[in-house]
Design an enzyme around this catalytic site. Structure first.
Site, PDB file in Angstrom:
ATOM      1  N   CYS A  71       0.848  -1.196   0.000  1.00 37.86           N
ATOM      2  CA  CYS A  71       0.000   0.000   0.000  1.00 37.86           C
ATOM      3  C   CYS A  71       0.878   1.239   0.000  1.00 37.86           C
ATOM      4  O   CYS A  71       1.760   1.382   0.847  1.00 37.86           O
ATOM      5  CB  CYS A  71      -0.900   0.004   1.229  1.00 37.86           C
ATOM      6  N   CYS A  80      -2.701  -0.156   9.142  1.00 43.03           N
ATOM      7  CA  CYS A  80      -1.995  -1.445   9.178  1.00 43.03           C
ATOM      8  C   CYS A  80      -0.650  -1.230   9.854  1.00 43.03           C
ATOM      9  O   CYS A  80       0.248  -0.648   9.264  1.00 43.03           O
ATOM     10  CB  CYS A  80      -1.741  -1.957   7.764  1.00 43.03           C
ATOM     11  N   CYS A 161      -7.970   0.968  -0.611  1.00 42.45           N
ATOM     12  CA  CYS A 161      -7.341   0.288   0.517  1.00 42.45           C
ATOM     13  C   CYS A 161      -7.252  -1.194   0.165  1.00 42.45           C
ATOM     14  O   CYS A 161      -8.234  -1.797  -0.259  1.00 42.45           O
ATOM     15  CB  CYS A 161      -8.183   0.486   1.769  1.00 42.45           C
ATOM     16  N   TYR A 313     -22.402 -12.990  25.486  1.00 45.13           N
ATOM     17  CA  TYR A 313     -21.915 -11.920  24.605  1.00 45.13           C
ATOM     18  C   TYR A 313     -22.160 -12.352  23.151  1.00 45.13           C
ATOM     19  O   TYR A 313     -21.244 -12.373  22.336  1.00 45.13           O
ATOM     20  CB  TYR A 313     -20.418 -11.640  24.825  1.00 45.13           C
ATOM     21  N   ASP A 383     -17.735 -14.839  24.245  1.00 46.02           N
ATOM     22  CA  ASP A 383     -17.006 -14.070  23.228  1.00 46.02           C
ATOM     23  C   ASP A 383     -17.094 -12.595  23.609  1.00 46.02           C
ATOM     24  O   ASP A 383     -17.746 -11.805  22.941  1.00 46.02           O
ATOM     25  CB  ASP A 383     -17.639 -14.322  21.843  1.00 46.02           C
ATOM     26  N   CYS A 410     -10.817 -11.423  21.743  1.00 48.64           N
ATOM     27  CA  CYS A 410     -10.141 -10.510  20.820  1.00 48.64           C
ATOM     28  C   CYS A 410      -9.049  -9.743  21.556  1.00 48.64           C
ATOM     29  O   CYS A 410      -8.439  -8.834  21.007  1.00 48.64           O
ATOM     30  CB  CYS A 410     -11.139  -9.547  20.187  1.00 48.64           C
TER      31      CYS A 410
HETATM   32  N1  SAH Z   1     -20.139 -13.450  18.673  1.00 46.45           N
HETATM   33  C1  SAH Z   1     -20.745 -12.187  18.432  1.00 46.45           C
HETATM   34  C2  SAH Z   1     -19.819 -11.006  18.621  1.00 46.45           C
HETATM   35  C3  SAH Z   1     -19.319 -10.817  20.026  1.00 46.45           C
HETATM   36  S1  SAH Z   1     -18.542  -9.257  20.224  1.00 46.45           S
HETATM   37  C4  SAH Z   1     -21.290 -12.161  16.997  1.00 46.45           C
HETATM   38  O1  SAH Z   1     -20.849 -12.910  16.176  1.00 46.45           O
HETATM   39  O2  SAH Z   1     -22.139 -11.318  16.722  1.00 46.45           O
HETATM   40  C5  SAH Z   1     -18.914  -8.930  21.911  1.00 46.45           C
HETATM   41  C6  SAH Z   1     -20.377  -8.605  22.169  1.00 46.45           C
HETATM   42  O3  SAH Z   1     -20.546  -8.438  23.579  1.00 46.45           O
HETATM   43  C7  SAH Z   1     -20.873  -7.312  21.535  1.00 46.45           C
HETATM   44  O4  SAH Z   1     -21.992  -7.625  20.743  1.00 46.45           O
HETATM   45  C8  SAH Z   1     -21.263  -6.436  22.736  1.00 46.45           C
HETATM   46  O5  SAH Z   1     -22.406  -5.649  22.479  1.00 46.45           O
HETATM   47  C9  SAH Z   1     -21.551  -7.457  23.796  1.00 46.45           C
HETATM   48  N2  SAH Z   1     -21.433  -7.049  25.211  1.00 46.45           N
HETATM   49  C10 SAH Z   1     -20.607  -6.134  25.749  1.00 46.45           C
HETATM   50  N3  SAH Z   1     -20.705  -6.126  27.099  1.00 46.45           N
HETATM   51  C11 SAH Z   1     -21.636  -7.071  27.428  1.00 46.45           C
HETATM   52  C12 SAH Z   1     -22.159  -7.554  28.666  1.00 46.45           C
HETATM   53  N4  SAH Z   1     -21.763  -7.051  29.835  1.00 46.45           N
HETATM   54  N5  SAH Z   1     -23.079  -8.538  28.628  1.00 46.45           N
HETATM   55  C13 SAH Z   1     -23.485  -9.063  27.437  1.00 46.45           C
HETATM   56  N6  SAH Z   1     -23.018  -8.643  26.244  1.00 46.45           N
HETATM   57  C14 SAH Z   1     -22.104  -7.660  26.221  1.00 46.45           C
END
Ligand code: SAH
Length: 455
Positions: A71, A80, A161, A313, A383, A410
């Site tokens: 790039c 990046c 990009c 999550y 997650d 992550c």
């Molecule tokens: N696996 C999901 C992405 C997870 S990202 C998918 O594929 O859509 C993390 C997620 O946690 C986000 O959507 C965020 O809104 C949520 N989040 C953040 N804090 C939280 C909490 N205290 N309780 C429940 N969910 C939460």
């Protein structure tokens, strides 16, 4: 050492943000745009007691991992951080980062961590299905678009990009030509004048469907018929809309979307699960790697069809719907109500009837359901966002005592902290595997399997 003084140093390591690390008489220098193994000439910028920041002046002897960033604006853009490093070495860097955190923050021994090889991309370019381009003007008043330079709101012009799809360039050219012909000015953050703020472009990688949504500082988009006609010449164009955002804000999308062409969404698939994606929906930006990551989570869950699974999550339910195909019942918990609406709609769209979703905080919904409804789990998948799981959530998981916990993360620092907590509570870390969803950047996803130790 004085500010602006130049010095020569060997890059021995990389920090979490992708800056090279060099040592000079015990003092540590962080130097952006360098690669482990480089010998560089650098200029001192900012100095603290034991460490300082310097900028790269010249690479005197390049590292064997150094490549020429494809790039042309890699350095100015800053999006990046690792583009000057070969992709293979980027993958090693990411694995090392995760392992180091598990050892250092998680206090695990190397024998305790069974790490499987990182899942890299076959093609680490053009992997993003979504881009949001801000519009502005240069000193001559010419309309420009590209990306914000790291932590600022100055636009670096870049219509192609290399992380984004090839169609972006053509779409942006059309939008600019349309603006010129209709006398539409880009939005100016200082004066709050001008109409066009951003263009959101999305592509369904499996379906080839394209979406364009213009974010405007107004209620009407003049000459929109013409824009639609021009954009529809691009193969795959399926949804055109605009979003009204008249606020003085950094939030990109407005709340109201006005549809100009198509059904208001595009369709895409992750695995065999179908998704309808509207301009405001959350959707994974790298669907190919998402499938590998969540496929690994599913594999680690080892479902036979009899299990009750909780997906904490859960977002729009990507993991839940993956799991539901192999489990007896899946419960998803997510804090954002719109995401749960999407999750329910996606479940219905795919005829999945054994997934149920709760809106609320994981650390509130899970203890509540456990205490009042005596819920049970064979497997719990989490997650969480970067800050990791809340302690109350982890305590409830320990009390519920599922056979398996699958942790998708992550941020390996909070992963390490939470795995330590679960390990102290009676779980064994069976295996850990990284997945690269964001080539060129320092980010990495990890999935870990924990099993309950026999009591
Ligand atoms: N696996 C999901 C992405 C997870 S990202 C998918 O594929 O859509 C993390 C997620 O946690 C986000 O959507 C965020 O809104 C949520 N989040 C953040 N804090 C939280 C909490 N205290 N309780 C429940 N969910 C939460």
């Amino acid at each position: 050492m004085q500010k602006n003084q130049e010095f020569t140093v060997t890059i021995e390591d990389m920090n979490e943000d992708g800056a090279g690390v060099g040592r000079l008489e015990g003092y540590i220098w962080f130097i952006k745009d360098t690669v482990i193994g480089d010998v560089v000439r650098a200029k001192a910028m900012k100095m603290k007691k034991t460490y300082g920041f310097a900028c790269l002046v010249e690479v005197l002897s390049p590292s064997s991992f150094r490549v020429k960033p494809p790039c042309p604006v890699a350095r100015q853009c800053g999006g990046c951080q690792l583009q000057a490093m070969s992709y293979e070495e980027q993958l090693r860097f990411k694995e090392r980062k995760v392992l180091n955190n598990l050892l250092r923050i998680g206090r695990f021994s190397e024998e305790e961590i069974h790490m499987l090889p990182i899942m890299g991309m076959d093609h680490p370019w053009r992997y993003r299905n979504k881009a949001q381009f801000p519009f502005g003007e240069d000193k001559e008043g010419r309309i420009i678009t590209g990306f914000y330079v790291g932590r600022t709101h100055a636009i670096i012009e870049n219509e192609d990009c290399l992380l984004g799809v090839e169609e972006n360039r053509k779409i942006l050219e059309i939008i600019k030509a349309y603006m010129v012909s209709e006398g539409i000015r880009p939005y100016n953050e200082q004066t709050h004048k001008g109409l066009l703020r951003h263009a959101l472009i999305r592509k369904g990688f499996r379906t080839g469907e394209l979406m364009v949504c213009l974010v405007i500082n107004g209620k009407k988009l003049p000459g929109s018929d013409k824009l639609v006609r021009m954009l529809c010449e691009i193969e795959g164009m399926r949804s055109i809309s605009y979003s009204i955002n008249q606020e003085k804000t950094n939030v990109i999308m407005g709340k109201e979307t006005v549809n100009l062409y198509g059904p208001g969404y595009i369709t895409d698939y992750i695995g065999n699960v179908k998704y309808q994606i509207s301009p405001l929906s959350f959707y994974q930006v790298n669907p190919v790697q998402t499938e590998k990551l969540y496929g690994t989570a599913l594999e680690y869950a080892e479902l036979t069809g009899d299990e009750t699974v909780w997906d904490l999550y859960c977002g729009i339910g990507t993991i839940s719907l993956f799991l539901a195909q192999k489990a007896k019942k899946v419960y998803g918990v997510e804090i954002v109500p719109q995401a749960i609406e999407d999750a329910r709609r996606n479940a219905a769209l795919n005829g999945i009837k054994n997934a149920e979703f709760f809106v609320g905080k994981a650390e509130e919904v899970l203890p509540r359901e456990y205490e009042s409804n005596h819920i049970y789990a064979d497997v719990i998948v989490v997650d969480p966002p970067r800050k990791g799981c809340d302690k109350v959530c982890l305590d409830t998981i320990l009390e519920m005592s599922p056979k398996k916990v699958v942790y998708v993360s992550c941020d390996s620092a909070t992963l390490a902290r939470d795995l330590r907590y679960l390990a102290d509570g009676g779980y064994r870390v069976e295996k850990v595997r990284c997945c690269d969803m964001f080539g060129g950047t320092v980010h990495v996803e990890t999935v870990a399997l924990l099993t309950r130790k026999a009591r």
